[in-house]
Scaffold this motif. Structure first.
Motif, PDB file in Angstrom:
ATOM      1  N   LEU A 221       2.416   1.713  -3.418  1.00  0.00           N
ATOM      2  CA  LEU A 221       1.420   2.187  -4.382  1.00  0.00           C
ATOM      3  C   LEU A 221       1.144   3.676  -4.204  1.00  0.00           C
ATOM      4  N   LYS A 222       1.131   4.149  -2.968  1.00  0.00           N
ATOM      5  CA  LYS A 222       0.906   5.572  -2.721  1.00  0.00           C
ATOM      6  C   LYS A 222       2.035   6.418  -3.299  1.00  0.00           C
ATOM      7  N   ARG A 223       3.236   5.867  -3.293  1.00  0.00           N
ATOM      8  CA  ARG A 223       4.354   6.583  -3.906  1.00  0.00           C
ATOM      9  C   ARG A 223       4.160   6.697  -5.416  1.00  0.00           C
ATOM     10  N   LEU A 224       3.577   5.663  -6.003  1.00  0.00           N
ATOM     11  CA  LEU A 224       3.321   5.702  -7.447  1.00  0.00           C
ATOM     12  C   LEU A 224       2.160   6.635  -7.781  1.00  0.00           C
ATOM     13  N   ASP A 225       1.212   6.762  -6.850  1.00  0.00           N
ATOM     14  CA  ASP A 225       0.041   7.601  -7.085  1.00  0.00           C
ATOM     15  C   ASP A 225       0.357   9.085  -6.992  1.00  0.00           C
ATOM     16  N   ARG A 226       1.466   9.444  -6.354  1.00  0.00           N
ATOM     17  CA  ARG A 226       1.787  10.858  -6.133  1.00  0.00           C
ATOM     18  C   ARG A 226       3.080  11.241  -6.857  1.00  0.00           C
ATOM     19  N   PRO A 227       2.988  12.114  -7.847  1.00  0.00           N
ATOM     20  CA  PRO A 227       4.199  12.533  -8.574  1.00  0.00           C
ATOM     21  C   PRO A 227       5.290  13.086  -7.666  1.00  0.00           C
TER      22      PRO A 227
ATOM     23  N   LYS B  98       6.129  11.969  -4.949  1.00  0.00           N
ATOM     24  CA  LYS B  98       6.758  10.877  -4.219  1.00  0.00           C
ATOM     25  C   LYS B  98       7.496   9.906  -5.147  1.00  0.00           C
ATOM     26  N   HIS B  99       7.448  10.178  -6.450  1.00  0.00           N
ATOM     27  CA  HIS B  99       8.100   9.269  -7.390  1.00  0.00           C
ATOM     28  C   HIS B  99       9.600   9.153  -7.127  1.00  0.00           C
TER      29      HIS B  99
ATOM     30  N   ASP C  50       0.827  -1.211   0.000  1.00  0.00           N
ATOM     31  CA  ASP C  50       0.000   0.000   0.000  1.00  0.00           C
ATOM     32  C   ASP C  50       0.859   1.258   0.000  1.00  0.00           C
ATOM     33  N   ARG C  51       1.933   1.248   0.759  1.00  0.00           N
ATOM     34  CA  ARG C  51       2.786   2.436   0.826  1.00  0.00           C
ATOM     35  C   ARG C  51       3.548   2.646  -0.482  1.00  0.00           C
TER      36      ARG C  51
END
Length: 289
Positions: A198-204, A206-207, A195-196
């Motif tokens: 995936l959240k990095r992938l969802d937020r530019p 955090k890429h 989950d964590r």
């Protein structure tokens, strides 16, 4: 230590509750990363409780630093280990933010440099230990040399086996020299890590924190869990025990590490040194000016 189904116990010494016994086989699957042993009771209460620890922690830190000016060599070393996304960096940000940064020495261990590889594995660790009166924080540590080194076969098996004893002897020497070693294993679940990530992938924004190799590392999850179990069993000692901190809830992780530090500092009970001058005379002279 927080096994599945454990209940919160108000007023419990968290060191006793989260300490890994050592010398006994450790099964990480038996410990629920979602648990909040002795926790304040929810995210909002946890954040409030963590903030409330700031004043006593800062006071004890100042006393520790002040005592060092009079020759007290004691200091504290916080070791943070855990799988990727378990929150080592987040702990540094939220917990160490409660302290005066001028009294902290933070070091994040990366892959060894060519120079470091030319020396014994503890060489680079000794160089960044806290000085008297300081709080040292290791984001990863010398344990990488029995964790990733074991999983990735970066050293011969016999060499890795020797390292456990070397680590124990090293930490014993630190304790004998006045270093209080607080080792926290941030226990994250497999699902929470996904989950964590995936959240990095969802937020530019955090890429930059995401590495495609993180996906490959997840395939080695069982091997890493086994490596941690061995390290916890072999290197949780009376002078430097491991504390297993459930880390699926970030608020609990931050509160628990803060509370562990508070308990250790309170036990040290550093004292302000007595004045080495005539206080009354100094006051008289100032009032005459």
């Amino acid at each position: 230590m927080a096994e599945k189904g454990s209940k919160s116990r108000a007023g419990t010494d968290l060191r006793e509750l989260l300490r890994v016994p050592g010398g006994k086989p450790v099964d990480l699957a038996a410990y629920d990363a979602r648990e909040t042993p002795a926790g304040p009771g929810g995210k909002r209460a946890g954040e409030t409780a963590t903030a409330a620890l700031g004043t006593p922690l800062a006071d004890l830190q100042e006393r520790l630093w002040a005592a060092s000016t009079a020759g007290d060599r004691r200091r504290v070393l916080l070791v943070l280990q855990g799988m990727d996304t378990s929150g080592k960096g987040g702990t540094v940000k939220h917990v160490i933010g409660l302290f005066n940064p001028s009294g902290c020495r933070i070091h994040a261990f990366k892959a060894p440099t060519p120079e470091e590889l030319e020396h014994p594995f503890l060489w680079r660790v000794r160089k960044v230990l806290p000085e008297a009166g300081e709080l040292g924080i290791f984001d990863r540590s010398h344990y990488e040399d029995v964790l990733i080194a074991r999983v990735r076969a970066l050293a011969p098996p016999a060499e890795i086996e020797r390292r456990y004893d070397e680590i124990n002897a090293f930490e014993k020497s630190l304790a004998d020299d006045g270093v209080t070693v607080v080792k926290c294993f941030l226990h994250l679940s497999y699902d929470a890590q996904r989950d964590r990530l995936l959240k990095r992938l969802d937020r530019p924004d955090k890429h930059w924190k995401f590495n495609v190799s993180d996906i490959d590392e997840r395939a080695l999850w069982p091997a890493y869990q086994q490596a941690y179990e061995i390290a916890l069993e072999r290197c949780s000692t009376p002078h430097a025990p491991w504390y297993l901190v459930p880390a699926d809830h970030k608020w609990y992780r931050n509160w628990a590490v803060s509370r562990l530090l508070l308990e250790h500092l309170a036990e040290l009970d550093p004292r302000y040194p007595e004045a080495d001058f005539d206080v009354a005379e100094a006051r008289r002279r100032l009032l005459e000016q």
